[in-house]
Design an enzyme around this catalytic site. Structure first.
Site, PDB file in Angstrom:
ATOM      1  N   HIS A 186      34.745  30.870  28.941  1.00 53.96           N
ATOM      2  CA  HIS A 186      35.028  30.343  28.746  1.00 53.96           C
ATOM      3  C   HIS A 186      34.438  29.675  27.336  1.00 53.96           C
ATOM      4  O   HIS A 186      32.838  29.628  27.611  1.00 53.96           O
ATOM      5  CB  HIS A 186      34.887  28.964  29.518  1.00 53.96           C
ATOM      6  CG  HIS A 186      35.440  29.229  30.662  1.00 53.96           C
ATOM      7  ND1 HIS A 186      35.517  28.066  31.560  1.00 53.96           N
ATOM      8  CD2 HIS A 186      36.058  29.766  31.570  1.00 53.96           C
ATOM      9  CE1 HIS A 186      36.187  28.264  32.863  1.00 53.96           C
ATOM     10  NE2 HIS A 186      36.559  29.474  31.926  1.00 53.96           N
TER      11      HIS A 186
ATOM     12  N   GLU B 170      47.140  35.466  35.701  1.00 56.24           N
ATOM     13  CA  GLU B 170      46.661  34.576  34.180  1.00 56.24           C
ATOM     14  C   GLU B 170      46.576  35.739  33.361  1.00 56.24           C
ATOM     15  O   GLU B 170      46.199  36.950  33.793  1.00 56.24           O
ATOM     16  CB  GLU B 170      44.486  34.416  34.995  1.00 56.24           C
ATOM     17  CG  GLU B 170      44.202  34.308  33.489  1.00 56.24           C
ATOM     18  CD  GLU B 170      42.486  33.699  33.649  1.00 56.24           C
ATOM     19  OE1 GLU B 170      42.163  34.275  34.783  1.00 56.24           O
ATOM     20  OE2 GLU B 170      42.259  32.696  33.254  1.00 56.24           O
TER      21      GLU B 170
ATOM     22  N   HIS C 259      41.777  27.734  28.945  1.00 56.42           N
ATOM     23  CA  HIS C 259      41.131  27.832  28.086  1.00 56.42           C
ATOM     24  C   HIS C 259      40.562  28.833  27.519  1.00 56.42           C
ATOM     25  O   HIS C 259      41.346  30.180  27.348  1.00 56.42           O
ATOM     26  CB  HIS C 259      39.527  28.096  28.475  1.00 56.42           C
ATOM     27  CG  HIS C 259      38.864  28.954  29.886  1.00 56.42           C
ATOM     28  ND1 HIS C 259      38.781  30.146  29.275  1.00 56.42           N
ATOM     29  CD2 HIS C 259      39.907  29.446  31.152  1.00 56.42           C
ATOM     30  CE1 HIS C 259      38.722  31.103  30.771  1.00 56.42           C
ATOM     31  NE2 HIS C 259      39.748  30.372  31.033  1.00 56.42           N
TER      32      HIS C 259
ATOM     33  N   HIS D  30      36.630  29.422  43.224  1.00 58.41           N
ATOM     34  CA  HIS D  30      35.427  30.787  43.223  1.00 58.41           C
ATOM     35  C   HIS D  30      35.307  30.913  44.196  1.00 58.41           C
ATOM     36  O   HIS D  30      33.683  31.528  44.048  1.00 58.41           O
ATOM     37  CB  HIS D  30      34.182  29.518  42.431  1.00 58.41           C
ATOM     38  CG  HIS D  30      34.330  28.871  40.905  1.00 58.41           C
ATOM     39  ND1 HIS D  30      33.905  27.690  40.659  1.00 58.41           N
ATOM     40  CD2 HIS D  30      35.657  28.696  39.945  1.00 58.41           C
ATOM     41  CE1 HIS D  30      35.078  27.025  39.541  1.00 58.41           C
ATOM     42  NE2 HIS D  30      36.048  27.810  38.647  1.00 58.41           N
TER      43      HIS D  30
ATOM     44  N   ASP E  41       8.349  44.064  36.192  1.00 61.15           N
ATOM     45  CA  ASP E  41       8.972  44.434  35.509  1.00 61.15           C
ATOM     46  C   ASP E  41      10.854  45.251  35.642  1.00 61.15           C
ATOM     47  O   ASP E  41      10.943  46.021  34.783  1.00 61.15           O
ATOM     48  CB  ASP E  41       8.930  46.597  36.197  1.00 61.15           C
ATOM     49  CG  ASP E  41       6.621  46.656  36.194  1.00 61.15           C
ATOM     50  OD1 ASP E  41       6.095  45.735  34.978  1.00 61.15           O
ATOM     51  OD2 ASP E  41       6.542  47.715  36.500  1.00 61.15           O
TER      52      ASP E  41
ATOM     53  N   TYR F  27      47.769  26.676  45.699  1.00 60.96           N
ATOM     54  CA  TYR F  27      46.788  26.976  46.843  1.00 60.96           C
ATOM     55  C   TYR F  27      47.094  26.335  47.767  1.00 60.96           C
ATOM     56  O   TYR F  27      46.985  24.558  47.695  1.00 60.96           O
ATOM     57  CB  TYR F  27      44.961  27.028  46.565  1.00 60.96           C
ATOM     58  CG  TYR F  27      45.549  27.237  44.463  1.00 60.96           C
ATOM     59  CD1 TYR F  27      44.615  28.563  44.613  1.00 60.96           C
ATOM     60  CD2 TYR F  27      45.457  26.827  43.714  1.00 60.96           C
ATOM     61  CE1 TYR F  27      44.474  29.644  43.661  1.00 60.96           C
ATOM     62  CE2 TYR F  27      44.973  27.263  42.457  1.00 60.96           C
ATOM     63  CZ  TYR F  27      44.652  28.467  42.268  1.00 60.96           C
ATOM     64  OH  TYR F  27      45.071  29.357  41.109  1.00 60.96           O
TER      65      TYR F  27
ATOM     66  N   ASP G 240      40.202  37.689  40.743  1.00 65.79           N
ATOM     67  CA  ASP G 240      40.227  37.432  38.577  1.00 65.79           C
ATOM     68  C   ASP G 240      39.336  38.212  38.901  1.00 65.79           C
ATOM     69  O   ASP G 240      37.762  37.944  38.908  1.00 65.79           O
ATOM     70  CB  ASP G 240      40.205  35.697  39.185  1.00 65.79           C
ATOM     71  CG  ASP G 240      40.055  35.318  37.889  1.00 65.79           C
ATOM     72  OD1 ASP G 240      39.354  35.979  36.901  1.00 65.79           O
ATOM     73  OD2 ASP G 240      40.348  34.051  38.278  1.00 65.79           O
TER      74      ASP G 240
ATOM     75  N   GLU H 256      47.104  30.767  33.085  1.00 66.47           N
ATOM     76  CA  GLU H 256      46.409  30.579  34.309  1.00 66.47           C
ATOM     77  C   GLU H 256      47.116  30.036  35.475  1.00 66.47           C
ATOM     78  O   GLU H 256      46.121  28.939  35.964  1.00 66.47           O
ATOM     79  CB  GLU H 256      45.433  30.784  34.346  1.00 66.47           C
ATOM     80  CG  GLU H 256      43.950  30.107  34.410  1.00 66.47           C
ATOM     81  CD  GLU H 256      42.478  30.264  33.898  1.00 66.47           C
ATOM     82  OE1 GLU H 256      42.202  30.892  35.431  1.00 66.47           O
ATOM     83  OE2 GLU H 256      42.289  30.612  33.167  1.00 66.47           O
TER      84      GLU H 256
ATOM     85  N   HIS I 160      42.977  23.102  39.028  1.00 64.59           N
ATOM     86  CA  HIS I 160      42.359  23.480  37.964  1.00 64.59           C
ATOM     87  C   HIS I 160      43.417  23.059  37.201  1.00 64.59           C
ATOM     88  O   HIS I 160      44.376  23.111  36.547  1.00 64.59           O
ATOM     89  CB  HIS I 160      41.922  24.440  37.887  1.00 64.59           C
ATOM     90  CG  HIS I 160      43.319  26.373  38.235  1.00 64.59           C
ATOM     91  ND1 HIS I 160      43.637  26.542  37.519  1.00 64.59           N
ATOM     92  CD2 HIS I 160      43.419  26.552  39.121  1.00 64.59           C
ATOM     93  CE1 HIS I 160      44.427  27.082  38.344  1.00 64.59           C
ATOM     94  NE2 HIS I 160      44.093  27.352  39.256  1.00 64.59           N
TER      95      HIS I 160
ATOM     96  N   ASP J  60      40.082  38.105  30.998  1.00 63.92           N
ATOM     97  CA  ASP J  60      40.038  37.034  31.564  1.00 63.92           C
ATOM     98  C   ASP J  60      41.166  37.506  32.552  1.00 63.92           C
ATOM     99  O   ASP J  60      42.051  36.458  32.479  1.00 63.92           O
ATOM    100  CB  ASP J  60      39.657  35.895  31.840  1.00 63.92           C
ATOM    101  CG  ASP J  60      39.833  34.760  32.535  1.00 63.92           C
ATOM    102  OD1 ASP J  60      39.680  35.173  34.045  1.00 63.92           O
ATOM    103  OD2 ASP J  60      39.502  34.136  31.816  1.00 63.92           O
TER     104      ASP J  60
ATOM    105  N   ARG K  62      47.772  33.116  41.749  1.00 67.61           N
ATOM    106  CA  ARG K  62      47.253  32.844  40.318  1.00 67.61           C
ATOM    107  C   ARG K  62      47.857  33.502  39.819  1.00 67.61           C
ATOM    108  O   ARG K  62      47.501  34.951  39.673  1.00 67.61           O
ATOM    109  CB  ARG K  62      45.533  32.636  40.156  1.00 67.61           C
ATOM    110  CG  ARG K  62      45.764  32.242  38.267  1.00 67.61           C
ATOM    111  CD  ARG K  62      44.088  31.500  38.282  1.00 67.61           C
ATOM    112  NE  ARG K  62      42.242  31.937  38.833  1.00 67.61           N
ATOM    113  CZ  ARG K  62      42.099  31.810  39.850  1.00 67.61           C
ATOM    114  NH1 ARG K  62      42.448  30.863  41.046  1.00 67.61           N
ATOM    115  NH2 ARG K  62      40.550  32.816  39.925  1.00 67.61           N
TER     116      ARG K  62
HETATM  117  N1  GLY Z   1      37.378  34.015  35.987  1.00 66.84           N
HETATM  118  C1  GLY Z   1      36.878  31.895  35.502  1.00 66.84           C
HETATM  119  C2  GLY Z   1      38.436  31.845  34.546  1.00 66.84           C
HETATM  120  O1  GLY Z   1      39.600  31.774  35.197  1.00 66.84           O
HETATM  121  O2  GLY Z   1      38.400  30.766  34.219  1.00 66.84           O
HETATM  122 MN    MN Z   2      40.217  31.891  33.010  1.00 68.12          MN
HETATM  123 MN    MN Z   3      40.167  34.121  35.844  1.00 70.77          MN
END
Ligand code: GLY
Ligand code: MN
Ligand code: MN
Length: 447
Positions: free
Chosen positions: A366, A416, A359, A244, A38, A397, A261, A393, A355, A272, A414
């Site tokens: 993304h 971003e 994006h 992540h 349900d 680290y 983030d 971004e 990284h 983002d 970071r």
């Molecule tokens: N929050 C996902 C990224 O920064 O790509």
């Molecule tokens: Mn991002």
């Molecule tokens: Mn992000």
């Protein structure tokens, strides 16, 4: 580069104009997914389907029939029928009649009629367009519908002989955002920026990561955003070095940085944003050194957001500043990695920056779109164009390790932002989130 295509009707017309005359495109929305008896997971429509319809109900499919000769193009929506009893339990549903005018399609039918009508819609169409191989369920349905057309062969009816991938055509369109998409994305990023500021004000040594997450969610929802655009990362201390990180259950200690983030989804568009701040309101000297470095890398990356320049130049600019800073601060040893050029060539920076620098951003966090110009020899990076939306971004680290200066251990940073490529350069959407050391420390004193 194609200009942005505005309005759902305009996008359908633009797509249909690219199709073989008389051919048929099929685009299903996402299925609802059961969590347990349900109870479904929160429903989220398919982004490409939304891009062409603005329709958010599950169990819907759009059919586009391309014009042929004097016969104009047609758009047909299949959706859930009205259902008095289900609407008592689940709420309003349009039903085909109201959906027809709401979505602006030529015809609309109950989804239950899909199989019966599809054999006729596909009859004598030279080609069918759909998201090839994305959904086993749709692949199977299309196979069934083609079979239903083929059984009419004796009557002289031909089934489509060619299948094209619809996703790549829609992805190409989605890369350039129109004025209304840009306005929604600015609102989404502004709400998210305010949420970051709220979390900074709420922070103090001893706070749990989930308590800061709650501040973000509160600010998202109270401003009308429907949901987070992706799972929020709230990472204190060493957790910031887990790219992540999602547990969000640790307690921030005095002296920790907190990396957040998080971004909301507003009216189907994502934001983002990442900010990193000291939980006690004041950056320590090593935190400050690394923060200023990431900020400088971001400034260089933002300066590379210029129409006509390659997308890859954004990352290259960030990497250059970060690598030079890593050498200056002793994170990389000149006697081991050589000059900035050598260190970039050997990708030595990847020990601390592993990284990409961003994006595309849009209906998906993304977002759709190719990063390379696949039509050109060697597939070079694609060129930036006005109306693209993207994140910038960079980060750093530092995990503990031999030869790594101890004062930087366990610092993860970071920064971003969300930007739109404009003729004048990068237009920052996420300016509501404090970013410089002064802005952050001032904001936190005000708490
Ligand atoms: N929050 C996902 C990224 O920064 O790509
Ligand atoms: Mn991002
Ligand atoms: Mn992000």
């Amino acid at each position: 580069m194609m200009p942005a295509v505005s309005s759902h009707t305009g996008r359908r017309a633009h797509l249909a104009a690219q199709m073989t005359p008389g051919s048929v495109a099929l685009l299903a929305t996402a299925p609802a997914t059961a969590r347990n008896s349900d109870i479904d997971y929160p429903y989220r429509h398919d982004s490409a389907f939304y891009y062409l319809t603005g329709f958010t109900e599950p169990d819907a499919l759009l059919v586009l029939v391309a014009a042929k000769g004097q016969t104009p193009a047609r758009a047909i929506l299949f959706c859930r029928a009205k259902h008095a009893e289900r609407e008592i339990w689940e709420g309003f549903r349009f039903g085909p009649e109201a959906a027809r005018s709401h979505v602006g399609v030529d015809e609309a039918y109950a989804i239950d009629e899909l199989d019966a009508r599809m054999a006729q819609l596909l009859a004598d169409a030279p080609a069918v367009y759909y998201a090839l191989g994305h959904s086993a369920a749709l692949d199977a349905q299309v196979a069934q519908w083609l079979k239903a057309v083929r059984v009419q062969a004796r009557a002289g009816i031909a089934a489509p002989a060619i299948a094209h991938d619809l996703t790549s055509m829609l992805d190409a369109m989605r890369v350039i955002k129109d004025a209304s998409e840009q306005a929604t994305m600015l609102r989404a990023a502004t709400i998210s920026g305010q949420a970051h500021a709220r979390a900074m004000r709420a922070a103090a040594p001893g706070v749990f990561e989930y308590a800061l997450e709650a501040e973000l969610l509160y600010e998202f929802r109270r401003n009308g955003a429907q949901a987070p655009a992706y799972p929020s990362i709230v990472a204190a201390g060493a957790n910031a070095c887990v790219l992540h990180y999602s547990a969000n259950n640790a307690q921030a200690q005095d002296g920790d940085l907190v990396l957040i983030d998080a971004g909301c989804e507003l009216d189907s568009y994502a934001s983002d944003i990442t900010r990193t701040f000291p939980v006690n309101g004041v950056f320590s000297a090593p935190q400050r050194q690394l923060y200023e470095l990431v900020l400088a890398a971001q400034a260089a990356a933002l300066a590379a957001v210029v129409p006509g320049l390659p997308y890859s130049g954004i990352h290259d600019a960030a990497v250059r500043v970060l690598t030079a800073g890593m050498l200056d601060l002793g994170l990389l040893a000149r006697d081991q990695v050589g000059s900035v050029e050598d260190a970039i060539g050997a990708r030595a920076y990847q020990a601390f920056y592993m990284h990409g620098t961003g994006h595309f951003l849009g209906l998906d966090v993304h977002d759709a779109g190719l990063y390379r110009d696949v039509a050109r020899e060697g597939k070079p990076s694609r060129k930036l164009a006005s109306g693209m939306a993207l994140t910038v971004e960079p980060g750093i680290y530092v995990r503990p390790g031999a030869g790594v200066p101890e004062q930087f251990w366990n610092i993860g940073i970071r920064i971003e932002d969300d930007v739109i490529v404009h003729d004048a350069g990068a237009r920052i959407l996420s300016g509501a989130a404090p970013k410089t050391i002064d802005e952050i420390e001032t904001m936190m004193v005000q708490a």
